[in-house]
Every structure is written in C-alpha cells, then in structure tokens.
Design a protein around this motif. Structure first.
Motif, PDB file in Angstrom:
ATOM      1  N   ASP A 255      -2.436   1.974  -5.347  1.00  0.00           N
ATOM      2  CA  ASP A 255      -3.728   1.769  -5.991  1.00  0.00           C
ATOM      3  C   ASP A 255      -4.374   0.609  -6.232  1.00  0.00           C
ATOM      4  O   ASP A 255      -5.472   0.389  -6.081  1.00  0.00           O
ATOM      5  CB  ASP A 255      -3.845   3.049  -6.986  1.00  0.00           C
ATOM      6  CG  ASP A 255      -3.615   4.226  -6.906  1.00  0.00           C
ATOM      7  OD1 ASP A 255      -3.545   4.550  -5.649  1.00  0.00           O
ATOM      8  OD2 ASP A 255      -3.373   5.125  -7.670  1.00  0.00           O
TER       9      ASP A 255
ATOM     10  N   TRP B  51       2.425   0.993  -6.395  1.00  0.00           N
ATOM     11  CA  TRP B  51       1.342   0.113  -6.851  1.00  0.00           C
ATOM     12  C   TRP B  51       0.130   0.299  -5.810  1.00  0.00           C
ATOM     13  O   TRP B  51      -0.632  -0.932  -5.616  1.00  0.00           O
ATOM     14  CB  TRP B  51       1.822  -1.377  -7.225  1.00  0.00           C
ATOM     15  CG  TRP B  51       2.796  -1.250  -8.100  1.00  0.00           C
ATOM     16  CD1 TRP B  51       2.835  -1.361  -9.546  1.00  0.00           C
ATOM     17  CD2 TRP B  51       4.209  -1.397  -7.853  1.00  0.00           C
ATOM     18  NE1 TRP B  51       4.044  -1.323 -10.066  1.00  0.00           N
ATOM     19  CE2 TRP B  51       4.824  -1.405  -9.082  1.00  0.00           C
ATOM     20  CE3 TRP B  51       5.041  -1.373  -6.673  1.00  0.00           C
ATOM     21  CZ2 TRP B  51       6.324  -1.300  -9.228  1.00  0.00           C
ATOM     22  CZ3 TRP B  51       6.694  -1.413  -6.841  1.00  0.00           C
ATOM     23  CH2 TRP B  51       7.170  -1.580  -8.008  1.00  0.00           C
TER      24      TRP B  51
ATOM     25  N   TYR C 190      -3.922  -1.993  -4.758  1.00  0.00           N
ATOM     26  CA  TYR C 190      -4.186  -2.681  -3.456  1.00  0.00           C
ATOM     27  C   TYR C 190      -5.539  -2.338  -3.180  1.00  0.00           C
ATOM     28  O   TYR C 190      -6.497  -3.088  -2.677  1.00  0.00           O
ATOM     29  CB  TYR C 190      -3.338  -2.236  -2.229  1.00  0.00           C
ATOM     30  CG  TYR C 190      -3.555  -2.747  -1.042  1.00  0.00           C
ATOM     31  CD1 TYR C 190      -3.214  -3.923  -0.405  1.00  0.00           C
ATOM     32  CD2 TYR C 190      -4.261  -2.063  -0.013  1.00  0.00           C
ATOM     33  CE1 TYR C 190      -3.583  -4.389   0.799  1.00  0.00           C
ATOM     34  CE2 TYR C 190      -4.678  -2.320   1.018  1.00  0.00           C
ATOM     35  CZ  TYR C 190      -4.431  -3.573   1.771  1.00  0.00           C
ATOM     36  OH  TYR C 190      -4.815  -4.077   2.726  1.00  0.00           O
ATOM     37  N   PHE C 191      -5.925  -1.166  -3.036  1.00  0.00           N
ATOM     38  CA  PHE C 191      -7.198  -0.561  -2.928  1.00  0.00           C
ATOM     39  C   PHE C 191      -8.158  -0.912  -3.780  1.00  0.00           C
ATOM     40  O   PHE C 191      -9.462  -1.239  -3.566  1.00  0.00           O
ATOM     41  CB  PHE C 191      -7.173   1.282  -2.683  1.00  0.00           C
ATOM     42  CG  PHE C 191      -6.421   1.709  -1.434  1.00  0.00           C
ATOM     43  CD1 PHE C 191      -6.912   1.308  -0.432  1.00  0.00           C
ATOM     44  CD2 PHE C 191      -5.097   2.232  -1.867  1.00  0.00           C
ATOM     45  CE1 PHE C 191      -6.214   1.703   0.702  1.00  0.00           C
ATOM     46  CE2 PHE C 191      -4.454   2.716  -0.456  1.00  0.00           C
ATOM     47  CZ  PHE C 191      -5.063   2.563   0.655  1.00  0.00           C
ATOM     48  N   ARG C 192      -7.963  -0.987  -4.983  1.00  0.00           N
ATOM     49  CA  ARG C 192      -8.813  -1.596  -6.028  1.00  0.00           C
ATOM     50  C   ARG C 192      -9.200  -2.951  -5.633  1.00  0.00           C
ATOM     51  O   ARG C 192     -10.425  -3.422  -5.744  1.00  0.00           O
ATOM     52  CB  ARG C 192      -8.159  -1.533  -7.513  1.00  0.00           C
ATOM     53  CG  ARG C 192      -8.273  -0.168  -8.088  1.00  0.00           C
ATOM     54  CD  ARG C 192      -8.193  -0.176  -9.547  1.00  0.00           C
ATOM     55  NE  ARG C 192      -6.881  -0.892  -9.820  1.00  0.00           N
ATOM     56  CZ  ARG C 192      -5.862   0.177  -9.978  1.00  0.00           C
ATOM     57  NH1 ARG C 192      -5.601   1.224  -9.808  1.00  0.00           N
ATOM     58  NH2 ARG C 192      -4.490  -0.697 -10.401  1.00  0.00           N
TER      59      ARG C 192
ATOM     60  N   VAL D 103       0.789  -1.249   0.051  1.00  0.00           N
ATOM     61  CA  VAL D 103       0.063   0.173   0.032  1.00  0.00           C
ATOM     62  C   VAL D 103       0.986   1.296   0.102  1.00  0.00           C
ATOM     63  O   VAL D 103       0.336   2.268  -0.588  1.00  0.00           O
ATOM     64  CB  VAL D 103      -0.975  -0.120   1.130  1.00  0.00           C
ATOM     65  CG1 VAL D 103      -0.273   0.521   2.278  1.00  0.00           C
ATOM     66  CG2 VAL D 103      -2.100   0.922   0.806  1.00  0.00           C
TER      67      VAL D 103
END
Length: 423
Positions: A40, A38, A42-44, A34
C-alpha cells in the motif's frame, strides 16, 4: 575534489552495464515491494500528486517519471539514432531500412496474433495493441548486461528498431485512445520543434533558447493529448551531429555526454521503480495460462514480436531490400528479436487504457505483460551469452591465426598455436 568526484560518477554512469544493472535492480525492488505487506505504501507513493499551478499541470509521481523523466531518456536515444543515421552504421540506406522493416513486422504480427486469439473478448477491440511495443530502456539494459561480446552493431540495430517501434506505438495510442486532439497545442509543439531546428541551423549554442523550446514542446504535446516523450525523440533527431570546422565536438555529442549519466542513473531507474509495481496474486498467476486475454498478450508478445521482427528482417535481407550490419549474423538477429518481446512500458500503458473499465482484466493484462517480458529477458540473455561465446571464440581464433604468422614452427609458441587452430 567535488568536481572530480562528480566527473567520476558521471563516467561510471556512462557505462552501459551500470545503467542496465540500476534499471533491473529498481524493477526487482518495485515488484518485491508491491507484492509485500507494505504494498500500500508503494501505491501511495506512486499516486502522490506533484502539481505545477502556474501551468495547471497536476500529475502523480508515477506519471512524472513516465511522461517527464522518460522524455530525457528518449532525447538521448534520439541523439544516438541521429548520429547513426548520419555518420554511423545506418548512414547506408539499406542498413537503415533493416530496423525500420523489422519494427513494422514487430508491430503487425503481434497485433494480428493478439486479435486472432482474443477476438470477441471485451476490451480487445483496442487491446490488440497491448503486445505491439518494445521497451527501449529494458531491452538495451539486458543487451548491455549480457551482450557485451557480440558486435557493437547489435546495439545500433536494437536501438533503431525500438525507437521506430515506440514511435509507431505512440501513434497508435494517439489514434486509439485520444478522443480529441487539441490542434492548437499540436501547432505550438510543431512551432517549438521548428524553432529547435532553426536554432541548430543558425548555430545558436545557448541553453536559454533550447531549454524553453524543449519544455514548451513537451508541455504542448501533453496538452494536445499525445504522449509527450515524443518531444524528446524529435529534439534528439533535430540536433546537429556533424561538427563544424574548428569545432571539437558536435552539439549532439556534447548533449549526449551531458544527459546520458542523468538518463542512466536517475531517469530510467526511477521510471522502472514506478512502472514495475504489478500485483501478482495467486488468482492472477493462475489465470495466465488459461485466460484468453492473457494468452493473447503472452503469445502475441513473445511469439509475435520475435517472429515479426526476425521474419520481416530476414525477408528484407533475402529480397535485397535491406542489408545486415557488419558482423551481425542471423542468429544474432534472432537473439535481438527475442529481446524485442520485452514490452513493459508502453504495453502496460496500453493495457491500462484499453481495459480502463475492467480493473481485474487490466491487472491480468499487466501481469501477462510483466511475466512475458521477464521470460523474453531470460531467453534473450541466454541466446546473447551463447552468441557472445561464439564471437569471442572467432576473435581468439583470428588473433591466434595472426600470431601464427609471427611464431616460428617448432617453437613452444608455434606448437601452442597449432594446437589451438587444429593444425
């Protein structure tokens, strides 16, 4: 061949150090991911929706791991706690009282500290509850990795303490953050749990009864507005732990043997992966030592939990209200109390709920929980390793003293024992 391999993997995952290592590796991966370029992705992945249209249930992947998979871990914890309460270390009433009293102290003291430091800050009208919870999975993982040489009663004490602690935290969440409880669903959950208990009472063994009851209880609690992992704990506590005449093992033992590898190898690591993704920007890290909200959480969690657990436990033993487990000294209890400051899961959840209207404050609170939990893990590990060396030295001395009686004075073996024991 496949059956043998599956059996070997299950045996491997039942080793507590393996489960603990998987959990900590997953947490470290999430934290690195996080805070990488990369992040983003992870959150997607965390926000990916997985819906069950038949029951109108739509949760994100992170919510499924937190509310769904973690319920299996709580089920296994409930089975272990029930066994200890009925036939194990906690069957003695005064020994059972110790983790309960310690858990109460570990909730009240950090809440008072957090409220005192953060009084007047926006969101602290309910944010005082952020540092009250101990994360069972993480605390037991650290204990498994670094406390293998201290008495096994340490795990019973920490497990019991953390289960009671989390039950109190779940009640607090229901009281503080549930605007309305759907009593119809609550009655449905109660009926399912009663059905589970009756099925145990009448020695019904088919999973065709228990699986629908457990799933319906979980869903009903979710719809009632109460943390659904409570269903796992209660099902575990309602399971029979004494085998009947002619029975090789009890239902609780069979279920624990079946679900423990799934819990340790799948449920807990996936939960850690999606719970540990806390952004740590330079701004957030720089505010941890100065912001009152962060200080309220850090001091409440690290100092409040440690003093609350250890202080209330010590007072309970001192005044005869409780009894320490066999082989567990006060210094061992203090090391375990430090592990009680590993907040994580429920603390992160309370931070999200209490500070939902202030994204920056919520991120700061979650960073404070994460950093404090990491600090508690390191401090607790150091104390446990030290206590482990002390206990190992005592065992070696006892073994040497036992051998001394069988070794003739003046022989090489006898002289070695004399040198070891100081005689």
């Amino acid at each position: 061949m496949i059956v043998a391999l599956r059996s070997e993997i299950s045996r491997f995952l039942r080793t507590e150090t393996v489960g603990g290592a998987l959990l900590l590796v997953a947490a470290a991966m999430a934290l690195l991911w996080v805070n990488s370029p990369w992040g983003d992705a992870y959150f997607r992945l965390s926000d990916m929706r997985l819906a069950l249209p038949a029951v109108h249930l739509d949760l994100s992947l992170a919510e499924w791991t937190k509310d769904g998979l973690l319920a299996i871990f709580f089920f296994v914890a409930g089975l272990e706690l029930k066994r200890e309460l009925v036939v194990g270390e906690l069957a003695d009433r005064k020994r059972a009282a110790l983790p309960i009293i310690a858990a109460l102290g570990g909730v009240v003291v950090p809440a008072l500290i957090a409220w005192g430091i953060g009084r007047g800050i926006e969101g602290m009208d309910r944010g005082w509850a952020i540092p009250v919870a101990t994360d069972i999975a993480f605390a037991l993982a650290v204990l498994a990795l670094t406390g293998s040489r201290i008495p096994t009663t340490a795990r019973v004490f920490l497990l019991s303490l953390a289960v009671v602690d989390d039950l109190i935290a779940i009640v607090l969440i229901a009281v503080l953050f549930t605007t309305a409880v759907a009593f119809g669903w609550l009655v449905t959950a109660a009926a399912c749990l009663a059905g589970w208990a009756l099925a145990q009472r009448f020695r019904i063994g088919t999973p065709l009864v228990y699986v629908p009851l457990a799933l319906t209880a979980w869903f009903a609690l979710h719809e009632a507005g109460i943390h659904p992992t409570l269903a796992g704990v209660l099902c575990g506590l309602l399971t029979r732990v004494r085998p009947d005449p002619g029975e090789d093992t009890s239902p609780a033992t069979r279920l624990e043997h079946l679900f423990q590898p799934v819990s340790a190898g799948v449920c807990v690591p996936l939960f850690a992966l999606f719970a540990s993704g806390v952004p740590l920007s330079t701004t957030v890290l720089g505010s941890l030592g100065t912001d009152r909200l962060a200080l309220a959480i850090i001091i409440g969690l690290l100092v409040g939990k440690t003093l609350g657990i250890f202080g209330s436990g010590w007072l309970a033993v001192r005044f005869g209200l409780a009894r320490r487990p066999d082989g567990l000294g006060l210094r061992d209890m203090f090391a375990l109390s430090v592990l009680g400051a590993i907040g994580f899961t429920v603390s992160l959840l309370v931070a999200e709920l209490a500070l939902a209207d202030d994204v920056a404050a919520a991120e700061l609170a979650k960073a404070a929980v994460l950093m404090t939990s990491m600090t508690a893990s390191l401090l607790g590990s150091a104390l446990l390793l030290r206590r482990g060396r002390v206990h190992q030295a005592r065992r070696d001395a006892h073994a040497a003293a036992g051998d001394e009686g069988r070794a003739a004075p003046g022989t090489e073996k006898g002289r070695a024992i004399e040198l070891h024991t100081g005689r």
